[in-house]
Design an enzyme around this catalytic site. Structure first.
Site, PDB file in Angstrom:
ATOM      1  N   GLU A   1      44.336  31.079  15.720  1.00 50.04           N
ATOM      2  CA  GLU A   1      45.037  31.894  16.718  1.00 50.04           C
ATOM      3  C   GLU A   1      44.268  33.173  17.084  1.00 50.04           C
ATOM      4  O   GLU A   1      44.588  33.820  18.073  1.00 50.04           O
ATOM      5  CB  GLU A   1      46.471  32.198  16.236  1.00 50.04           C
ATOM      6  CG  GLU A   1      46.606  33.129  15.052  1.00 50.04           C
ATOM      7  CD  GLU A   1      46.194  32.512  13.708  1.00 50.04           C
ATOM      8  OE1 GLU A   1      45.879  31.297  13.654  1.00 50.04           O
ATOM      9  OE2 GLU A   1      46.169  33.254  12.722  1.00 50.04           O
TER      10      GLU A   1
ATOM     11  N   ILE B   1      41.271  30.816  26.886  1.00 52.02           N
ATOM     12  CA  ILE B   1      41.760  31.024  25.510  1.00 52.02           C
ATOM     13  C   ILE B   1      42.982  30.154  25.275  1.00 52.02           C
ATOM     14  O   ILE B   1      43.864  30.047  26.135  1.00 52.02           O
ATOM     15  CB  ILE B   1      42.010  32.519  25.240  1.00 52.02           C
ATOM     16  CG1 ILE B   1      40.652  33.232  25.145  1.00 52.02           C
ATOM     17  CG2 ILE B   1      42.819  32.722  23.956  1.00 52.02           C
ATOM     18  CD1 ILE B   1      40.710  34.712  24.861  1.00 52.02           C
TER      19      ILE B   1
ATOM     20  N   ASN C   1      25.773  22.285  26.245  1.00 52.19           N
ATOM     21  CA  ASN C   1      26.197  21.961  24.873  1.00 52.19           C
ATOM     22  C   ASN C   1      26.798  20.563  24.806  1.00 52.19           C
ATOM     23  O   ASN C   1      26.602  19.848  23.824  1.00 52.19           O
ATOM     24  CB  ASN C   1      27.171  23.007  24.349  1.00 52.19           C
ATOM     25  CG  ASN C   1      26.445  24.239  23.849  1.00 52.19           C
ATOM     26  OD1 ASN C   1      25.812  24.192  22.808  1.00 52.19           O
ATOM     27  ND2 ASN C   1      26.494  25.310  24.618  1.00 52.19           N
TER      28      ASN C   1
ATOM     29  N   ASP D   1      37.751  33.722  18.332  1.00 49.64           N
ATOM     30  CA  ASP D   1      36.498  33.747  17.559  1.00 49.64           C
ATOM     31  C   ASP D   1      36.722  34.160  16.096  1.00 49.64           C
ATOM     32  O   ASP D   1      35.789  34.627  15.432  1.00 49.64           O
ATOM     33  CB  ASP D   1      35.444  34.678  18.213  1.00 49.64           C
ATOM     34  CG  ASP D   1      35.053  34.189  19.600  1.00 49.64           C
ATOM     35  OD1 ASP D   1      34.996  32.963  19.819  1.00 49.64           O
ATOM     36  OD2 ASP D   1      34.815  35.046  20.475  1.00 49.64           O
TER      37      ASP D   1
ATOM     38  N   MET E   1      36.005  28.185  28.840  1.00 51.84           N
ATOM     39  CA  MET E   1      36.251  29.602  29.113  1.00 51.84           C
ATOM     40  C   MET E   1      37.724  29.916  29.305  1.00 51.84           C
ATOM     41  O   MET E   1      38.101  30.665  30.209  1.00 51.84           O
ATOM     42  CB  MET E   1      35.448  30.021  30.351  1.00 51.84           C
ATOM     43  CG  MET E   1      33.964  29.845  30.200  1.00 51.84           C
ATOM     44  SD  MET E   1      33.305  30.779  28.794  1.00 51.84           S
ATOM     45  CE  MET E   1      31.570  30.343  28.908  1.00 51.84           C
TER      46      MET E   1
ATOM     47  N   ALA F   1      19.468  27.733  18.899  1.00 49.86           N
ATOM     48  CA  ALA F   1      20.602  27.774  17.964  1.00 49.86           C
ATOM     49  C   ALA F   1      21.763  26.855  18.372  1.00 49.86           C
ATOM     50  O   ALA F   1      22.108  25.930  17.644  1.00 49.86           O
ATOM     51  CB  ALA F   1      21.082  29.213  17.812  1.00 49.86           C
TER      52      ALA F   1
ATOM     53  N   GLY G   1      27.614  22.692  30.927  1.00 52.27           N
ATOM     54  CA  GLY G   1      27.719  21.609  29.959  1.00 52.27           C
ATOM     55  C   GLY G   1      26.441  21.282  29.210  1.00 52.27           C
ATOM     56  O   GLY G   1      26.260  20.144  28.767  1.00 52.27           O
TER      57      GLY G   1
ATOM     58  N   HIS H   1      29.949  29.745  19.709  1.00 50.26           N
ATOM     59  CA  HIS H   1      29.925  31.091  20.287  1.00 50.26           C
ATOM     60  C   HIS H   1      28.482  31.612  20.242  1.00 50.26           C
ATOM     61  O   HIS H   1      27.815  31.480  19.211  1.00 50.26           O
ATOM     62  CB  HIS H   1      30.869  32.020  19.506  1.00 50.26           C
ATOM     63  CG  HIS H   1      30.914  33.385  20.107  1.00 50.26           C
ATOM     64  ND1 HIS H   1      31.625  33.666  21.253  1.00 50.26           N
ATOM     65  CD2 HIS H   1      30.272  34.531  19.750  1.00 50.26           C
ATOM     66  CE1 HIS H   1      31.446  34.931  21.574  1.00 50.26           C
ATOM     67  NE2 HIS H   1      30.620  35.480  20.679  1.00 50.26           N
TER      68      HIS H   1
END
Ligand code: GAR
Length: 208
Positions: free
Chosen positions: A153, A98, A19, A156, A96, A185, A17, A115
């Site tokens: 959908e 999808i 971010n 990335d 993590m 970044a 965590g 990403h």
């Protein structure tokens, strides 16, 4: 306090965590005036991100795919929780898992993801966490970075919002590169992109 002219943000996490922490710090410093961090959802009960949420006074909910068994039930539970908290915008910050097209299509231009590479390099299915940095070093690129993009959908594959490059020095390891990309970044562009999208959501409300 959430004001009516702030978008309510849910942050989805799975691990450390850092971010999420960058978002919490940015909000505290007034860098996300258009949004309010209102909920943290974790698919991992052990995620340290949950402690960060607690320390910041943000409610959190654990939604485990293992317990719910199917992707459908997992996403339905997430959706119900977002409705309950009246969430306007979702930030995937090291999440993590999808999300299917049937989930992402419910939130067009309202889900963003960070990403750890310069998309379209080293992204898509199978590229997450340290694997991304290993792949960049194996390929031998001299510049990498991070990308914040809308989520659709295609893993990335959504429209890019912000990118920032990071140069790769000799003797870099996947671990050292991961730290560098986060520091230089990810933690910089994720709060900025969050504010950009939250402001757009508010602007679209005014038009209606
Ligand atoms: C971050 O580097 C993030 O970009 C990456 O996982 C890490 C999570 O760290 N996400 C992906 O690889 C998604 N494809 P954090 O939990 O400390 O924010």
């Amino acid at each position: 306090m959430v004001t009516s002219n702030q978008a309510k943000i849910a942050v989805f996490v799975s691990g450390g965590g850092t971010n999420l922490q960058a978002l919490i710090d940015a909000e505290k410093n007034g860098a996300i005036p258009s949004g309010k961090l209102s909920l943290v959802i974790s698919n991992n009960p052990e995620a340290y991100a949950l402690t960060r949420a607690e320390l910041a006074g943000i409610p959190s909910v654990i939604i485990s795919k293992k317990e719910l068994l199917t992707q459908e039930a997992f996403e339905e539970k997430i959706h119900q929780t977002l409705v309950e908290y009246e969430i306007d915008m979702i930030v995937l910050a090291g999440f993590m898992s999808i999300l299917s097209a049937s989930f992402t299509s419910k939130y067009p231009k309202r889900i963003i993801n960070v990403h750890p590479s310069l998309i379209p390099s080293f992204c898509g299915k199978g590229f997450y966490g340290l694997r991304v940095h290993k792949a960049a070093l194996e390929y031998g690129v001299k510049v990498t970075g991070a990308t914040v993009h809308y989520v659709n959908e295609i893993p990335d594959g959504g429209e890019i919002i912000l990118q920032k490059s990071v140069s790769i020095k000799r003797n870099e390891t996947p671990e050292s590169l991961q730290q560098k990309v986060m520091r230089q970044a990810e933690w910089v562009i994720l709060p900025k992109a969050t504010e950009i999208v939250a402001a757009k959501i508010l602007a679209s409300r005014k038009v209606k």
